[in-house]
Design a protein around this motif. Structure first.
Motif, mmCIF file in Angstrom:
data_model
loop_
_atom_site.group_PDB
_atom_site.id
_atom_site.type_symbol
_atom_site.label_atom_id
_atom_site.label_comp_id
_atom_site.label_asym_id
_atom_site.label_seq_id
_atom_site.Cartn_x
_atom_site.Cartn_y
_atom_site.Cartn_z
ATOM 1 N N GLU A 132 4.602 -1.201 8.855
ATOM 2 C CA GLU A 132 5.147 0.100 9.244
ATOM 3 C C GLU A 132 6.517 -0.054 9.897
ATOM 4 N N ARG A 133 6.663 -1.091 10.714
ATOM 5 C CA ARG A 133 7.931 -1.302 11.409
ATOM 6 C C ARG A 133 9.069 -1.587 10.429
ATOM 7 N N LEU A 134 8.757 -2.359 9.367
ATOM 8 C CA LEU A 134 9.792 -2.797 8.430
ATOM 9 C C LEU A 134 9.945 -1.885 7.217
ATOM 10 N N SER A 135 9.088 -0.882 7.095
ATOM 11 C CA SER A 135 9.036 -0.084 5.861
ATOM 12 C C SER A 135 10.353 0.611 5.532
ATOM 13 N N GLY A 136 11.123 0.962 6.517
ATOM 14 C CA GLY A 136 12.398 1.607 6.239
ATOM 15 C C GLY A 136 13.480 0.635 5.819
ATOM 16 N N ARG A 137 13.184 -0.643 5.991
ATOM 17 C CA ARG A 137 14.188 -1.685 5.703
ATOM 18 C C ARG A 137 13.918 -2.397 4.384
ATOM 19 N N VAL A 138 12.640 -2.734 4.114
ATOM 20 C CA VAL A 138 12.253 -3.477 2.911
ATOM 21 C C VAL A 138 10.872 -3.017 2.447
ATOM 22 N N GLU A 139 10.529 -3.390 1.219
ATOM 23 C CA GLU A 139 9.161 -3.204 0.734
ATOM 24 C C GLU A 139 8.317 -4.356 1.271
ATOM 25 N N VAL A 140 7.216 -4.030 1.937
ATOM 26 C CA VAL A 140 6.399 -5.058 2.584
ATOM 27 C C VAL A 140 5.084 -5.223 1.835
ATOM 28 N N GLU A 200 12.590 -7.614 16.820
ATOM 29 C CA GLU A 200 13.744 -8.301 16.248
ATOM 30 C C GLU A 200 13.497 -8.812 14.830
ATOM 31 N N ILE A 201 12.270 -8.706 14.336
ATOM 32 C CA ILE A 201 11.961 -9.311 13.040
ATOM 33 C C ILE A 201 12.810 -8.711 11.924
ATOM 34 N N GLY A 202 12.985 -7.404 11.949
ATOM 35 C CA GLY A 202 13.796 -6.767 10.913
ATOM 36 C C GLY A 202 15.218 -7.295 10.896
ATOM 37 N N ALA A 203 15.805 -7.474 12.066
ATOM 38 C CA ALA A 203 17.176 -7.982 12.151
ATOM 39 C C ALA A 203 17.273 -9.429 11.702
ATOM 40 N N ALA A 204 16.137 -10.163 11.765
ATOM 41 C CA ALA A 204 16.136 -11.576 11.385
ATOM 42 C C ALA A 204 16.036 -11.784 9.880
ATOM 43 N N LEU A 205 15.711 -10.724 9.125
ATOM 44 C CA LEU A 205 15.564 -10.867 7.674
ATOM 45 C C LEU A 205 16.909 -11.157 7.020
ATOM 46 N N PRO A 206 16.919 -11.894 5.913
ATOM 47 C CA PRO A 206 18.160 -12.080 5.158
ATOM 48 C C PRO A 206 18.715 -10.729 4.720
ATOM 49 N N PRO A 207 20.003 -10.523 4.794
ATOM 50 C CA PRO A 207 20.590 -9.205 4.476
ATOM 51 C C PRO A 207 20.248 -8.693 3.080
ATOM 52 N N ALA A 208 20.101 -9.611 2.110
ATOM 53 C CA ALA A 208 19.855 -9.181 0.727
ATOM 54 C C ALA A 208 18.384 -8.978 0.403
ATOM 55 N N ALA A 209 17.484 -9.234 1.352
ATOM 56 C CA ALA A 209 16.051 -9.129 1.076
ATOM 57 C C ALA A 209 15.652 -7.688 0.769
ATOM 58 N N ALA A 210 14.936 -7.499 -0.335
ATOM 59 C CA ALA A 210 14.406 -6.178 -0.690
ATOM 60 C C ALA A 210 12.893 -6.145 -0.549
ATOM 61 N N LYS A 211 12.263 -7.318 -0.614
ATOM 62 C CA LYS A 211 10.805 -7.423 -0.481
ATOM 63 C C LYS A 211 10.474 -8.508 0.533
ATOM 64 N N VAL A 212 9.356 -8.301 1.231
ATOM 65 C CA VAL A 212 8.861 -9.285 2.189
ATOM 66 C C VAL A 212 7.362 -9.441 1.986
ATOM 67 N N LEU A 213 6.905 -10.682 1.901
ATOM 68 C CA LEU A 213 5.476 -10.969 1.839
ATOM 69 C C LEU A 213 5.035 -11.448 3.210
ATOM 70 N N VAL A 214 4.149 -10.692 3.862
ATOM 71 C CA VAL A 214 3.610 -11.073 5.165
ATOM 72 C C VAL A 214 2.271 -11.766 4.937
ATOM 73 N N ILE A 215 2.213 -13.051 5.241
ATOM 74 C CA ILE A 215 0.985 -13.835 5.093
ATOM 75 C C ILE A 215 0.298 -13.897 6.442
ATOM 76 N N HIS A 216 -0.971 -13.496 6.477
ATOM 77 C CA HIS A 216 -1.678 -13.409 7.756
ATOM 78 C C HIS A 216 -3.164 -13.667 7.553
ATOM 79 N N ALA A 217 -3.853 -14.048 8.624
ATOM 80 C CA ALA A 217 -5.301 -14.249 8.604
ATOM 81 C C ALA A 217 -6.002 -12.925 8.934
ATOM 82 N N PRO A 218 -7.297 -12.799 8.607
ATOM 83 C CA PRO A 218 -8.015 -11.535 8.847
ATOM 84 C C PRO A 218 -7.929 -10.996 10.273
ATOM 85 N N PRO A 219 -8.011 -11.831 11.322
ATOM 86 C CA PRO A 219 -7.937 -11.262 12.674
ATOM 87 C C PRO A 219 -6.625 -10.574 12.994
#
Length: 366
Positions: free
Chosen positions: A63-71, A34-53
């Motif tokens: 990969e999941r969001l690549s067709g929707r926005v630049e990740v 559901e994450i892709g559907a939760a994005l703001p409609p106008a979003a073109a880029k997404v920054l995913v902040i995550h820890a090494p693990p």
């Protein structure tokens, strides 16, 4: 985080957070879809902040969001090591170099420290961009990702720099707990216990009935505990987003707990420090004449059943007191503690005599 098709029959619990910036907390399994559907409609880029693990899960999300926005991916230190201004600046640099605009979004994928950082980065970039919180720990699910408190630490204390910034959405996918070590899960349960004592006694009853079932991440009881805890926080922050009053009750056990985290240079798990803080707060409540000794004993018993600590070295008091005096909840040099007038009846205790504080700590000291 394996790619899987949308499941229309997914059992999803929706918990609304109301107020000036309303959003939903969605709880269930397989909700990564559901994450892709939760994005703001106008979003073109997404920054995913995550820890090494979580590098593998972050890549799968890209990969999941690549067709929707630049990740874009920002790998940050694990745990409290992420909550430093240098790490926030690293994220800002990525955003600046990629022309990250106000219509783009941040995703916080990780535990409480990661979601705290992600929220702070989102709140401060261009004075605010959308953030979607995807917590991967119990602590993140029931506490840090919900409520819009964001922040980083300084040498002087925890969360002294931050902002209130409501998330665009919170996705609580219980499947993301599958790889979480059991000791991490148990540490996160401290915040569940807190919710039980300040607002929902049924939480305590479920833990006392069978702690093994209650901490089995596949059980219905565990899911109920997560959802009940989220509802407690959602109710409080809906009424008091910027902590002008009622929201302070969520700090039960946190004043001493944060001081312990600082004393341990953030090597302790948050839940372990908060567990000791709750014992201290219960003892202080008892000394103030507002909490029966049976409830103090109950606090110790429940936390011990979760293998969480309930004592701390007696000789550390002066160091802890000095840190607490810099706590962000203090007013004009006056310490404020959340105490209980009984289960589900929290209140603020102002200007407590230092001798009473020390007496309470002696009951915690080892």
């Amino acid at each position: 985080m394996t790619s899987q098709p949308d499941r229309p029959d997914r059992d999803v619990t929706v918990i609304p957070v109301t107020g000036g910036s309303p959003y939903e907390v969605r709880v269930g399994r397989g909700l990564v879809a559901e994450i892709g559907a939760a994005l703001p409609p106008a979003a073109a880029k997404v920054l995913v902040i995550h820890a090494p693990p979580l590098a593998e899960q972050a890549e799968a999300l890209r990969e999941r969001l690549s067709g929707r926005v630049e990740v874009l991916l920002a790998e940050v230190p694990d745990a409290e090591g992420a909550k430093r201004v240098e790490v926030a600046a690293f994220c800002w640099q990525i955003m600046g170099q990629t022309d990250f605009t106000r219509t783009d979004a941040v995703i916080g994928l990780g535990g409480g420290a990661t979601t705290d950082l992600a929220g702070f980065v989102a709140a401060t970039w261009l004075r605010g961009v959308a953030v979607i919180q995807v917590p991967t720990t119990v602590l993140g699910m029931v506490d840090a990702a919900v409520g819009g408190k964001t922040g980083i630490n300084t040498a002087e204390g925890k969360n002294l720099v931050g902002a209130f910034w409501a998330p665009h959405a919170v996705i609580v996918d219980l499947d993301l707990l599958d790889g979480l070590p059991q000791n991490e899960l148990l540490a996160g349960m401290a915040e569940v216990v807190k919710c039980g004592f300040i607002a929902d006694e049924r939480i305590l009853e479920l833990l006392e009935a069978d702690v093994r079932v209650a901490t089995d991440r596949t059980s219905d009881v565990f899911r109920e505990l997560v959802e009940r805890s989220i509802r407690v926080k959602a109710t409080v922050v809906s009424d008091d987003f910027t902590e002008q009053g009622q929201r302070e009750i969520l700090n039960y056990g946190h004043t001493l707990g944060h001081a312990i985290e600082h004393a341990e240079r953030y090597r302790w798990r948050h839940g372990a420090a908060i567990a000791i803080g709750m014992v201290f707060a219960a003892e202080l409540s008892h000394l103030a004449g507002s909490l029966a000794s049976e409830q103090v004993d109950r606090t110790r018993h429940i936390l011990a059943s979760l293998t969480l600590p309930t004592s701390y070295p007696l000789g550390r008091w002066k160091t802890l007191l000095a840190t607490m005096q810099r706590d962000k909840k203090a007013r004009a040099g006056m310490l404020r503690f959340i105490v209980l007038d009984g289960v589900g009846r929290p209140r603020v205790l102002n200007g407590t005599d230092e001798s009473m504080l020390f007496a309470a700590y002696q009951e915690v000291g080892s």
